[in-house]
Enzyme design. Sequence first.
Site, PDB file in Angstrom:
ATOM      1  N   GLY A   1      -4.092  -4.416  -4.713  1.00 22.06           N
ATOM      2  CA  GLY A   1      -5.015  -3.372  -5.170  1.00 22.06           C
ATOM      3  C   GLY A   1      -4.272  -2.080  -5.345  1.00 22.06           C
ATOM      4  CG  HIS A   2      -1.651  -1.198  -7.877  1.00 20.25           C
ATOM      5  ND1 HIS A   2      -0.902  -1.249  -6.742  1.00 20.25           N
ATOM      6  CD2 HIS A   2      -1.090  -2.062  -8.738  1.00 20.25           C
ATOM      7  CE1 HIS A   2       0.078  -2.113  -6.917  1.00 20.25           C
ATOM      8  NE2 HIS A   2      -0.020  -2.630  -8.114  1.00 20.25           N
TER       9      HIS A   2
ATOM     10  CE  LYS B   1       3.097  -2.415  -4.397  1.00 21.39           C
ATOM     11  NZ  LYS B   1       2.500  -2.087  -3.110  1.00 21.39           N
TER      12      LYS B   1
ATOM     13  CG  ASP C   1      -1.721  -1.235   1.403  1.00 22.46           C
ATOM     14  OD1 ASP C   1      -2.218  -1.754   0.387  1.00 22.46           O
ATOM     15  OD2 ASP C   1      -1.813  -1.714   2.541  1.00 22.46           O
TER      16      ASP C   1
ATOM     17  CG  LEU D   1       6.788  14.993   2.233  1.00 23.53           C
ATOM     18  CD1 LEU D   1       7.663  14.191   3.199  1.00 23.53           C
ATOM     19  CD2 LEU D   1       7.661  15.895   1.383  1.00 23.53           C
TER      20      LEU D   1
ATOM     21  CD  GLN E   1       0.401  -8.924  -2.535  1.00 32.24           C
ATOM     22  OE1 GLN E   1       1.202  -9.474  -3.239  1.00 32.24           O
ATOM     23  NE2 GLN E   1      -0.882  -8.973  -2.800  1.00 32.24           N
TER      24      GLN E   1
ATOM     25  CB  THR F   1      -7.190  -0.803  -3.106  1.00 28.87           C
ATOM     26  OG1 THR F   1      -6.254   0.207  -2.752  1.00 28.87           O
ATOM     27  CG2 THR F   1      -7.785  -0.500  -4.455  1.00 28.87           C
TER      28      THR F   1
HETATM   29  P1  GDP Z   1      -0.445   0.505  -3.829  1.00 19.83           P
HETATM   30  O1  GDP Z   1      -1.086  -0.833  -3.830  1.00 19.83           O
HETATM   31  O2  GDP Z   1       0.961   0.453  -3.301  1.00 19.83           O
HETATM   32  O3  GDP Z   1      -0.555   1.204  -5.130  1.00 19.83           O
HETATM   33  O4  GDP Z   1      -1.214   1.405  -2.792  1.00 19.83           O
HETATM   34  P2  GDP Z   1      -2.766   1.724  -2.740  1.00 19.83           P
HETATM   35  O5  GDP Z   1      -3.265   2.126  -4.059  1.00 19.83           O
HETATM   36  O6  GDP Z   1      -3.474   0.639  -2.025  1.00 19.83           O
HETATM   37  O7  GDP Z   1      -2.757   2.938  -1.724  1.00 19.83           O
HETATM   38  C1  GDP Z   1      -2.173   4.138  -1.985  1.00 19.83           C
HETATM   39  C2  GDP Z   1      -3.223   5.232  -1.862  1.00 19.83           C
HETATM   40  O8  GDP Z   1      -2.600   6.478  -1.689  1.00 19.83           O
HETATM   41  C3  GDP Z   1      -4.088   5.381  -3.084  1.00 19.83           C
HETATM   42  O9  GDP Z   1      -5.376   5.771  -2.712  1.00 19.83           O
HETATM   43  C4  GDP Z   1      -3.409   6.519  -3.866  1.00 19.83           C
HETATM   44  O10 GDP Z   1      -4.287   7.240  -4.705  1.00 19.83           O
HETATM   45  C5  GDP Z   1      -2.931   7.379  -2.761  1.00 19.83           C
HETATM   46  N1  GDP Z   1      -1.692   8.115  -2.998  1.00 19.83           N
HETATM   47  C6  GDP Z   1      -0.618   7.729  -3.732  1.00 19.83           C
HETATM   48  N2  GDP Z   1       0.371   8.648  -3.614  1.00 19.83           N
HETATM   49  C7  GDP Z   1      -0.098   9.623  -2.787  1.00 19.83           C
HETATM   50  C8  GDP Z   1       0.475  10.810  -2.246  1.00 19.83           C
HETATM   51  O11 GDP Z   1       1.619  11.163  -2.483  1.00 19.83           O
HETATM   52  N3  GDP Z   1      -0.312  11.545  -1.393  1.00 19.83           N
HETATM   53  C9  GDP Z   1      -1.582  11.183  -1.052  1.00 19.83           C
HETATM   54  N4  GDP Z   1      -2.259  11.949  -0.212  1.00 19.83           N
HETATM   55  N5  GDP Z   1      -2.157  10.061  -1.544  1.00 19.83           N
HETATM   56  C10 GDP Z   1      -1.414   9.278  -2.400  1.00 19.83           C
END
Ligand code: GDP
Length: 447
Positions: free
Chosen positions: A40-41, A16, A13, A331, A223, A298
């Site tokens: 989940g992205h 990525k 999470d 950040l 993951q 997600t």
């Molecule tokens: P992943 O599986 O690693 O892609 O992570 P997820 O998608 O599950 O969770 C990341 C969440 O953070 C998503 O809702 C993104 O839209 C959001 N996100 C990603 N980068 C940033 C950021 O720099 N700032 C904020 N506030 N949200 C972000």
Amino acid sequence: MANVIVIGAQWGDEGKGKITDLLSRSADVVMRYQGGVNAGHTIVVKDQTFKLHLIPSGILYPDTKCIIGSGTVIDPQVLIAELDQIESLNISSKNLLISEAAHVTMPYHRLIDKASEERRGSHKIGTTGRGIGPTYADKSERTGIRMLDLMDPQGLHEQLEWTINYKNVILEKLYNLSPIDASVVIEEYLGYAERLRPYVVDTSICIYEAIRERRNILFEGAQGTLLDLDHGTYPFVTSSNPVAGGACVGTGLGPTAIDRVIGVAKAYTTRVGEGPFPTELSGDIGEQLCSIGAEFGTTTGRKRRCGWFDAVIGRYAVRINGMDCLAITKLDVLDGLEEIKVCVAYEIDGVSTEHFPTNARKFARCRPIYKTLPGWGRSTSDCRSLEDLPPQALNYLKFLAELIEVPIAIVSLGASRDQTIIVEDPIHGPKRALLKPDGTPISLKSA
Ligand code: GDP
């Protein structure tokens, strides 16, 4: 030409999806190498939000080939729903390819996943209940069904009749559940097979050809490092290998094909599910990070546990993945804090260490040793260069880079594509060197 692996440097999470989506701009191929629909992205493009589970993030670019590799496991029902979703948004799936060697999640996998998790009681792992663990278990047990089996109706009949008989004994005798009707499952899965048939190929040939044609390839990890079956916080891990090494196994490529590894880490830490978490915040600050960072899964919607950045984990991720550079995300979530703590080392039974312990019982006894840094008290979400950042935020980033000994190539300050600072070209730019020519450790460049 560069072939790049993007991995999560924490417990998943990390954002990525956003980073892979950004890097996909310069990729000809994006390939998933492990995991299933438990990943989940979330990707935000203008005012549209895309939630992808199996389809690689590169699908949002019309000319990018997207490959689901042999190391993944596929729940056809979920994959088809995902295909329907992207097609309803006028995004073409014509560039999608699925490995014929990928294993298939069956209804009994989901049932066994949920039932065995319940049976574990206080020892539960916190799985997503999507049948991923049992699908990988069948792969190791050599009773799995692969995509190529799905494409062969006669073979599938024979194989599933035997397998479902066997699984019914487990469902009935071990878990007191009703047996599954093999003919219903066979019919259902033959329907899925017809829908997926155009995409199913030997992807190891496609990816090898892409290498020979000197295409840019992005390997998309799902993951994160600490969820890795071999190198994560076992037993609270996933059933596959999200670490960079998993990309070779899960695609069918040799390690010489890989040019660099980019890690993605949040500016703080989150963890979903069970297991120790040394920097976890239980009070107001934890709640604040959770609500500002929208820390809900997600795939499952589960609330994520939040804590300070843990540099012991960061250093471990650098080591285990051979990470060349880092993308720091979220950040902006720290913007309102007066001061920010960073875990620089652990204390285990009165002894301080900078190394991540393999032993889960030892890990549960780790106490974080913190260094406190000043916050910056203003929004960073509109910053577009390092110079725009408040000096305290820049110091925070430099501190992290120096602590974990890896250069920061990207800083993310919001969910959308433009809320990003590209410090250096992550694909052709910084590469982590381990030693100086005289054999001493190199002083690593920070942001
Ligand atoms: P992943 O599986 O690693 O892609 O992570 P997820 O998608 O599950 O969770 C990341 C969440 O953070 C998503 O809702 C993104 O839209 C959001 N996100 C990603 N980068 C940033 C950021 O720099 N700032 C904020 N506030 N949200 C972000």
